[in-house]
Design an enzyme around this catalytic site. Structure first.
Site, PDB file in Angstrom:
ATOM      1  N   LYS A   1       5.085   2.163   8.404  1.00 44.24           N
ATOM      2  CA  LYS A   1       3.872   2.890   8.808  1.00 44.24           C
ATOM      3  C   LYS A   1       2.674   1.941   8.939  1.00 44.24           C
ATOM      4  O   LYS A   1       1.925   2.006   9.907  1.00 44.24           O
ATOM      5  CB  LYS A   1       3.561   3.973   7.765  1.00 44.24           C
TER       6      LYS A   1
ATOM      7  N   LYS B   1       5.391   2.620  -2.838  1.00 40.97           N
ATOM      8  CA  LYS B   1       5.250   4.043  -3.179  1.00 40.97           C
ATOM      9  C   LYS B   1       5.493   4.189  -4.664  1.00 40.97           C
ATOM     10  O   LYS B   1       6.228   3.395  -5.269  1.00 40.97           O
ATOM     11  CB  LYS B   1       6.283   4.890  -2.413  1.00 40.97           C
TER      12      LYS B   1
ATOM     13  N   LYS C   1       0.857  -1.187   0.000  1.00 42.24           N
ATOM     14  CA  LYS C   1       0.000   0.000   0.000  1.00 42.24           C
ATOM     15  C   LYS C   1       0.883   1.224   0.000  1.00 42.24           C
ATOM     16  O   LYS C   1       1.870   1.286   0.728  1.00 42.24           O
ATOM     17  CB  LYS C   1      -0.834  -0.031   1.299  1.00 42.24           C
TER      18      LYS C   1
ATOM     19  N   THR D   1      -5.626  12.168   7.167  1.00 40.25           N
ATOM     20  CA  THR D   1      -4.237  12.343   7.606  1.00 40.25           C
ATOM     21  C   THR D   1      -4.154  13.511   8.598  1.00 40.25           C
ATOM     22  O   THR D   1      -3.490  13.413   9.637  1.00 40.25           O
ATOM     23  CB  THR D   1      -3.290  12.541   6.412  1.00 40.25           C
TER      24      THR D   1
HETATM   25  P1  NAD Z   1      -0.318  18.639  -0.902  1.00 43.96           P
HETATM   26  O1  NAD Z   1       0.268  18.663  -2.241  1.00 43.96           O
HETATM   27  O2  NAD Z   1      -1.803  18.590  -0.748  1.00 43.96           O
HETATM   28  O3  NAD Z   1       0.178  19.905  -0.045  1.00 43.96           O
HETATM   29  C1  NAD Z   1       1.514  20.219   0.156  1.00 43.96           C
HETATM   30  C2  NAD Z   1       1.578  21.573   0.840  1.00 43.96           C
HETATM   31  O4  NAD Z   1       2.938  21.866   1.134  1.00 43.96           O
HETATM   32  C3  NAD Z   1       1.065  22.722  -0.005  1.00 43.96           C
HETATM   33  O5  NAD Z   1       0.361  23.638   0.806  1.00 43.96           O
HETATM   34  C4  NAD Z   1       2.348  23.365  -0.521  1.00 43.96           C
HETATM   35  O6  NAD Z   1       2.209  24.728  -0.859  1.00 43.96           O
HETATM   36  C5  NAD Z   1       3.240  23.186   0.679  1.00 43.96           C
HETATM   37  N1  NAD Z   1       4.664  23.294   0.362  1.00 43.96           N
HETATM   38  C6  NAD Z   1       5.339  22.749  -0.675  1.00 43.96           C
HETATM   39  N2  NAD Z   1       6.628  23.114  -0.643  1.00 43.96           N
HETATM   40  C7  NAD Z   1       6.771  23.899   0.449  1.00 43.96           C
HETATM   41  C8  NAD Z   1       7.859  24.592   1.018  1.00 43.96           C
HETATM   42  N3  NAD Z   1       9.065  24.551   0.461  1.00 43.96           N
HETATM   43  N4  NAD Z   1       7.653  25.310   2.138  1.00 43.96           N
HETATM   44  C9  NAD Z   1       6.407  25.377   2.705  1.00 43.96           C
HETATM   45  N5  NAD Z   1       5.340  24.742   2.213  1.00 43.96           N
HETATM   46  C10 NAD Z   1       5.520  24.017   1.099  1.00 43.96           C
HETATM   47  O7  NAD Z   1       0.370  17.413  -0.160  1.00 43.96           O
HETATM   48  P2  NAD Z   1      -0.158  16.617   1.107  1.00 43.96           P
HETATM   49  O8  NAD Z   1      -0.955  15.464   0.628  1.00 43.96           O
HETATM   50  O9  NAD Z   1      -0.727  17.572   2.094  1.00 43.96           O
HETATM   51  O10 NAD Z   1       1.219  16.002   1.648  1.00 43.96           O
HETATM   52  C11 NAD Z   1       2.089  16.758   2.474  1.00 43.96           C
HETATM   53  C12 NAD Z   1       3.063  15.795   3.125  1.00 43.96           C
HETATM   54  O11 NAD Z   1       2.330  14.818   3.880  1.00 43.96           O
HETATM   55  C13 NAD Z   1       3.944  14.975   2.172  1.00 43.96           C
HETATM   56  O12 NAD Z   1       5.184  14.737   2.787  1.00 43.96           O
HETATM   57  C14 NAD Z   1       3.181  13.668   2.030  1.00 43.96           C
HETATM   58  O13 NAD Z   1       4.021  12.600   1.643  1.00 43.96           O
HETATM   59  C15 NAD Z   1       2.684  13.500   3.444  1.00 43.96           C
HETATM   60  N6  NAD Z   1       1.529  12.623   3.591  1.00 43.96           N
HETATM   61  C16 NAD Z   1       0.357  12.867   2.933  1.00 43.96           C
HETATM   62  C17 NAD Z   1      -0.717  12.009   3.127  1.00 43.96           C
HETATM   63  C18 NAD Z   1      -2.058  12.269   2.492  1.00 43.96           C
HETATM   64  O14 NAD Z   1      -3.012  11.531   2.808  1.00 43.96           O
HETATM   65  N7  NAD Z   1      -2.210  13.267   1.637  1.00 43.96           N
HETATM   66  C19 NAD Z   1      -0.598  10.892   3.968  1.00 43.96           C
HETATM   67  C20 NAD Z   1       0.609  10.680   4.642  1.00 43.96           C
HETATM   68  C21 NAD Z   1       1.664  11.559   4.442  1.00 43.96           C
END
Ligand code: NAD
Length: 426
Positions: free
Chosen positions: A104, A116, A80, A200
């Site tokens: 995880k 991934k 997953k 999340t």
């Molecule tokens: P997303 O694309 O929805 O949002 C990312 C956010 O980070 C945006 O607001 C963007 O502007 C901001 N960002 C990007 N670069 C940046 C920087 N240099 N400085 C400050 N802000 C910055 O992505 P997401 O789904 O929210 O994922 C964010 C993190 O969480 C990632 O590491 C992802 O792997 C992790 N994650 C996401 C999920 C999920 O369900 N979406 C689950 C587990 C982990």
């Protein structure tokens, strides 16, 4: 071969993200006493696939995109893991993220292995038509890898329910059967789960509340700064505020803001919704830099954007007492040691952002049974599952007298080692 460089403060820095994961795995393995066989197996991803995806762009020209999928482990069940669209996607990053998914899922007690995937592209510069063609080409190229009981993708950075719907459509077309469980994070109309989109961020909220209880922090007088205002960050901000935690810092890649009186969170969410999804131009606080946000005076810091933002230099300046890792890999190994020495409690990514994959699992279960749950039911099961995972990691950290990060790795290694032993070898 491992590639390491020495930093100014004498700690080692890993050039490869996967090597950095292995370095942490080695430390946890030593504390726990992992068998050499299990360690050897977990150091090598089971399957790595790289594809070239030629796409006709809107201007009629062909561009070729690199697509990746790594299955790190299927010891505990089908693999997953999310699919990321970003310009820095590469095989090393995908391998590292796939290993984190194995850990995880084990920490969250899910019957899943880890995987991934990603495509090296800039989704913000592509039209909806180009993204649809690219996603469907990726689904076709990976149709042998994916499967309801084999490997189940989900959204990650740069992807969401729209991409998952395209993936599902193409996969179903190729296999000739309706199998909604092959993808999670789908729109609800296509078999998605209620509560998945916020899951999340919800998990980050539960991890924060649990950490506050353990460390004796009063949530009603606590302040929090959140980096990232995408899926994870925006829901985390909303849900933390709903628990009366004052949000004093918010940011995304376009801007960062501070307001020590506390943001009007609903106003920020509305602003982003009407401003192409970004915070730039928001007037509800003082504009600062993203580094200033990380080091600002808040009790809780939630990095929820990208990896490696908490470097050794930033760690030395961090004032928060609790760090809840919403993003994957926001803290470098060097920073980790500094935070630990400063007595800052870090709730690691493989626990703190496990809410998403937990509700993805619920989505898969609902797809398999054909019976769908209410949002309250999903949330209640999610909260109970996160609380149990938190307790287990806390217990391991205490028992082995180590950090919560290593406690989380140990909690995962115990399950993975058992699975490896039962399965036997060739
Ligand atoms: P997303 O694309 O929805 O949002 C990312 C956010 O980070 C945006 O607001 C963007 O502007 C901001 N960002 C990007 N670069 C940046 C920087 N240099 N400085 C400050 N802000 C910055 O992505 P997401 O789904 O929210 O994922 C964010 C993190 O969480 C990632 O590491 C992802 O792997 C992790 N994650 C996401 C999920 C999920 O369900 N979406 C689950 C587990 C982990």
């Amino acid at each position: 071969m491992t590639t390491k460089t020495m930093t100014a403060n004498g700690t080692t820095q890993h050039a490869s993200m996967f090597e950095a994961v292995l370095a942490r795995l080695d430390v946890a393995a030593k504390i726990y006493g992992l068998s050499p066989e299990a360690s050897l197996i977990l150091r090598s991803p089971e399957k790595q696939v790289r594809v070239s995806l030629p796409i006709v762009m809107d201007n009629g020209k062909v561009e070729v995109f690199d697509g990746y999928r790594t299955v790190h482990s299927t010891v505990l069940g089908p693999s997953k893991g999310g699919i990321r669209y970003a310009m820095d996607v590469n095989s090393d990053e995908v391998n590292a993220l796939s290993a984190w998914m194995s850990f995880k899922c084990a920490v969250a007690n899910l019957p899943y292995g880890g995987a991934k995937g990603g495509i090296k592209c800039d989704p913000k510069k592509m039209s909806a038509g180009e993204l649809e063609r690219l996603t469907k080409a990726y689904a076709a190229a990976m149709s042998d890898v994916f499967g309801v009981n084999k490997d189940i993708p989900a959204p990650d950075m740069g992807t969401g329910k729209k991409e998952m719907a395209w993936l599902l459509t193409e996969y179903n077309k190729i296999t000739g059967e309706h199998a909604p469980g092959v993808v999670t994070g789908k729109p609800i109309t296509l078999g998605g789960s209620r509560g998945r989109e916020a899951a999340t961020g919800r998990g980050v909220m539960i991890a924060t509340l649990e950490a506050m209880k353990k460390t004796g922090m009063n949530r009603k007088s606590a302040t929090a700064a959140v980096q990232g205002f995408g899926n994870v960050g925006s829901h985390a901000v909303r849900l933390l505020a709903s628990k009366e935690i004052k949000i004093v810092g918010i940011s995304d890649h376009t801007a960062a803001f501070w307001n020590e009186k506390g943001f009007d969170v609903e106003a920020a969410l509305r602003y982003v919704q009407n401003n192409n999804g970004v915070l730039k131009g928001f007037t509800g606080g003082t504009e600062i830099s993203n580094d200033e946000l990380l080091c600002g005076k808040a009790d809780v810091l939630v990095p929820a954007a990208i990896q490696n933002v908490i470097t050794a230099e930033i760690a030395n300046k961090i004032q928060a007492k609790l760090i809840i890792e919403g993003a994957n890999g926001p803290t470098t190994a060097e920073a980790d040691k500094i935070l630990h020495d400063k007595g800052i409690v870090v709730v690691p990514d493989i626990l703190a952002n496990g809410g998403g994959v937990t509700v993805s699992y619920f989505e898969w279960v609902q797809n398999k049974s054909g019976h769908y749950w209410s949002e309250d039911e999903v949330n209640a099961r999610h909260d109970a599952s996160m609380e149990k995972a938190f307790e287990n990691v806390w217990y391991n950290a205490q028992q082995y007298k180590t950090s919560m990060r290593l406690g989380a790795y140990i909690s995962a290694l115990k399950k993975l080692e058992k699975g490896i032993r039962y399965r036997g070898n060739y």
